[in-house]
Design a protein around this motif. Structure first.
Motif, short mmCIF file in Angstrom:
data_model
loop_
_atom_site.label_atom_id
_atom_site.label_comp_id
_atom_site.label_asym_id
_atom_site.label_seq_id
_atom_site.Cartn_x
_atom_site.Cartn_y
_atom_site.Cartn_z
N SER A 147 -5.04 -9.87 -1.78
CA SER A 147 -5.73 -11.07 -1.32
C SER A 147 -5.62 -12.18 -2.36
CB SER A 147 -7.19 -10.74 -1.05
OG SER A 147 -7.75 -10.19 -2.22
N CYS A 148 -4.42 -12.43 -2.85
CA CYS A 148 -4.27 -13.54 -3.79
C CYS A 148 -4.49 -14.84 -3.01
CB CYS A 148 -2.93 -13.51 -4.51
SG CYS A 148 -1.60 -14.38 -3.69
N SER A 149 -4.90 -15.90 -3.70
CA SER A 149 -5.29 -17.11 -2.98
C SER A 149 -4.08 -17.77 -2.32
CB SER A 149 -5.98 -18.08 -3.93
OG SER A 149 -5.14 -18.33 -5.03
N ARG A 174 4.92 -9.49 1.48
CA ARG A 174 5.02 -9.43 0.03
C ARG A 174 4.92 -10.82 -0.55
NH1 ARG A 174 8.64 -6.51 -3.97
NH2 ARG A 174 7.37 -6.92 -5.79
N CYS A 175 4.06 -10.96 -1.54
CA CYS A 175 3.87 -12.26 -2.16
C CYS A 175 4.64 -12.32 -3.48
CB CYS A 175 2.39 -12.53 -2.40
SG CYS A 175 2.08 -14.15 -3.09
N PHE A 176 5.34 -13.41 -3.71
CA PHE A 176 6.10 -13.58 -4.95
C PHE A 176 5.53 -14.72 -5.78
CE2 PHE A 176 8.92 -11.41 -2.01
CZ PHE A 176 9.44 -10.39 -2.81
N CYS A 177 4.24 -14.98 -5.64
CA CYS A 177 3.62 -16.01 -6.48
C CYS A 177 3.55 -15.51 -7.92
CB CYS A 177 2.23 -16.37 -5.95
SG CYS A 177 0.96 -15.16 -6.36
N LYS A 178 3.17 -16.39 -8.83
CA LYS A 178 3.20 -16.03 -10.26
C LYS A 178 2.25 -14.88 -10.58
CE LYS A 178 4.83 -20.45 -12.03
NZ LYS A 178 4.84 -21.21 -10.74
N THR A 179 1.19 -14.74 -9.80
CA THR A 179 0.25 -13.65 -10.06
C THR A 179 0.81 -12.34 -9.53
OG1 THR A 179 -1.47 -15.27 -9.65
CG2 THR A 179 -2.16 -12.97 -9.79
N CYS A 180 1.34 -12.37 -8.33
CA CYS A 180 1.80 -11.13 -7.70
C CYS A 180 3.17 -10.69 -8.23
CB CYS A 180 1.88 -11.30 -6.19
SG CYS A 180 0.31 -11.71 -5.45
N TYR A 181 3.96 -11.65 -8.64
CA TYR A 181 5.28 -11.32 -9.19
C TYR A 181 5.46 -12.11 -10.48
CZ TYR A 181 10.07 -9.68 -9.19
OH TYR A 181 11.23 -9.04 -9.54
ZN LIG Z 1 0.43 -13.85 -4.62
#
Ligand SMILES: [Zn+2]
Length: 388
Positions: A147-149, A174-181
């Protein structure tokens, strides 16, 4: 390294991770231990997890709150066991790929001591180093949050599109944002042995899984052999192609009876479909027109882009130079990994491209420019010009 060896390593690493995660009373073998010692360890690990699960099931008999901590714990344990079983059976290539990614992520975020154990195993085979990051970052005990924003904002946009939910396969989101990836993870992913094309990570994008035809996937060994590419477009054009279950080429008569024309600015009489191995190229404004999106979550205005993630049959497309005159304008290549000379893929073979993901990228804007289009207008307008 062949797939067999890679899977063996991943299975060992996963077994160690689960032993630590569920605090099992088990001694983890040294990395140079024999296969048979590892098999004993893995068997015992699996047994202990199952015992733990049946114990939790008993404790939950009188539990009515589906969100109680024990219930959540049990669901996680069940998922871990299921994943391990999938890895053991080696049948579902797509699910196995997901688990490999999960194991890599867990290695990133585990405690330092655990990472060292995992690293020592991995380093016993040098070729394996690309699976686990050689230098893990300091250990923030941060879990891969579902649950990243950023994911929440992208999901809001997807909900706004109002596409039939049957198209989506959320288990492959799948999230590739800086937090998730994080930036410490590689830019290129190790492909399956049968796939000779590069897999470039779509950093800062959120990928929503799309369902694909399982018969097609099996007959063509899509998860093992087909290349990954991206096709930037507008939402209703994307939806149209997903519903047609294939690419549409100029001249095709669509479901609604209209004939697909060549998008303005393109070479006349050229009936081709264009993709790119790098999302940065596929997402250029010329292909993926930016849309304006106002979130109800944070009340901010964003520009949104949509790119289809494709699987492409090997050797069915022409690899060619970029066609946006980038090098003349910017002087540098679009991508650090693929040169501009090889960044565009072109095909006119319909059955060779399928769509397995819908990628979304949001960029916050403070001043709403005039060159963005309102998303609702875009979604509901009659857009049939879906070729790039
Ligand atoms: Zn993310």
């Amino acid at each position: 390294m062949n797939d067999n060896n890679k899977l063996k390593k991943i299975r060992r690493i996963f077994a160690i991770q689960l032993t630590t995660k569920h605090k099992l009373k088990l001694i983890i073998p040294n990395n140079d231990s024999s296969d048979s010692i590892f098999e004993l360890f893995i068997n015992e690990m699996y047994n202990q997890l199952q015992q733990k699960l049946s114990k939790q099931n008993e404790q939950l008999l009188n539990e009515t709150n589906g969100n109680s901590p024990l219930f959540i714990q049990k669901k996680q344990l069940q998922k871990d066991l299921d994943d391990f079983h999938i890895l053991d059976k080696r049948q579902d290539a797509r699910a196995i790929q997901q688990i490999i990614e999960r194991v890599e992520h867990m290695a990133m975020f585990n405690t330092k001591s655990n990472i060292n154990e995992i690293k020592s195993i991995v380093q016993s085979n040098k070729q394996c180093q690309s699976i686990i990051i050689p230098q893990p970052p300091p250990p923030p005990m941060q879990s891969i949050s579902s649950s990243c924003s950023y994911r929440a904002l992208c999901s809001e946009l997807i909900n706004r599109l109002n596409w039939p939910s049957d198209l989506f396969a959320p288990e492959y989101d799948r999230c590739f944002c800086k937090t998730c990836y994080p930036v410490t993870l590689p830019n290129v992913c190790q492909a399956n042995i049968g796939n000779k094309y590069p897999i470039i990570i779509p950093r800062n994008w959120m990928k929503f899984g799309l369902k694909i035809d399982e018969v097609q996937a099996k007959v063509h060994q899509i998860w093992d052999k087909w290349a990954i590419s991206y096709h930037g477009t507008l939402p209703n054009a994307a939806l149209s192609m997903i519903k047609h279950r294939q690419i549409c080429l100029p001249g095709d008569k669509l479901f609604d009876g209209t004939q697909l024309s060549i998008r303005s600015g393109h070479i006349p009489n050229q009936k081709s479909f264009f993709t790119s191995p790098t999302i940065r190229y596929a997402a250029q404004n010329h292909y993926a027109t930016p849309l304006e999106f106002t979130s109800q979550i944070d009340k901010c205005v964003y520009t949104a882009k949509i790119v289809l993630r494709c699987r492409q049959m090997p050797d069915t497309f022409i690899i060619q130079n970029e066609t946006l005159n980038n090098s003349q304008i910017n002087g540098t290549d679009f991508c650090d990994i693929i040169s501009d000379e090889q960044i565009e893929w072109k095909t006119d073979q319909r059955g060779t491209v399928i769509f397995d993901g819908l990628c979304v990228r949001l960029k916050k804007v403070f001043n709403v420019g005039n060159n963005t289009n309102n998303i609702t207008d875009q979604i509901y307008s009659q857009q049939t010009n879906i070729s790039n």
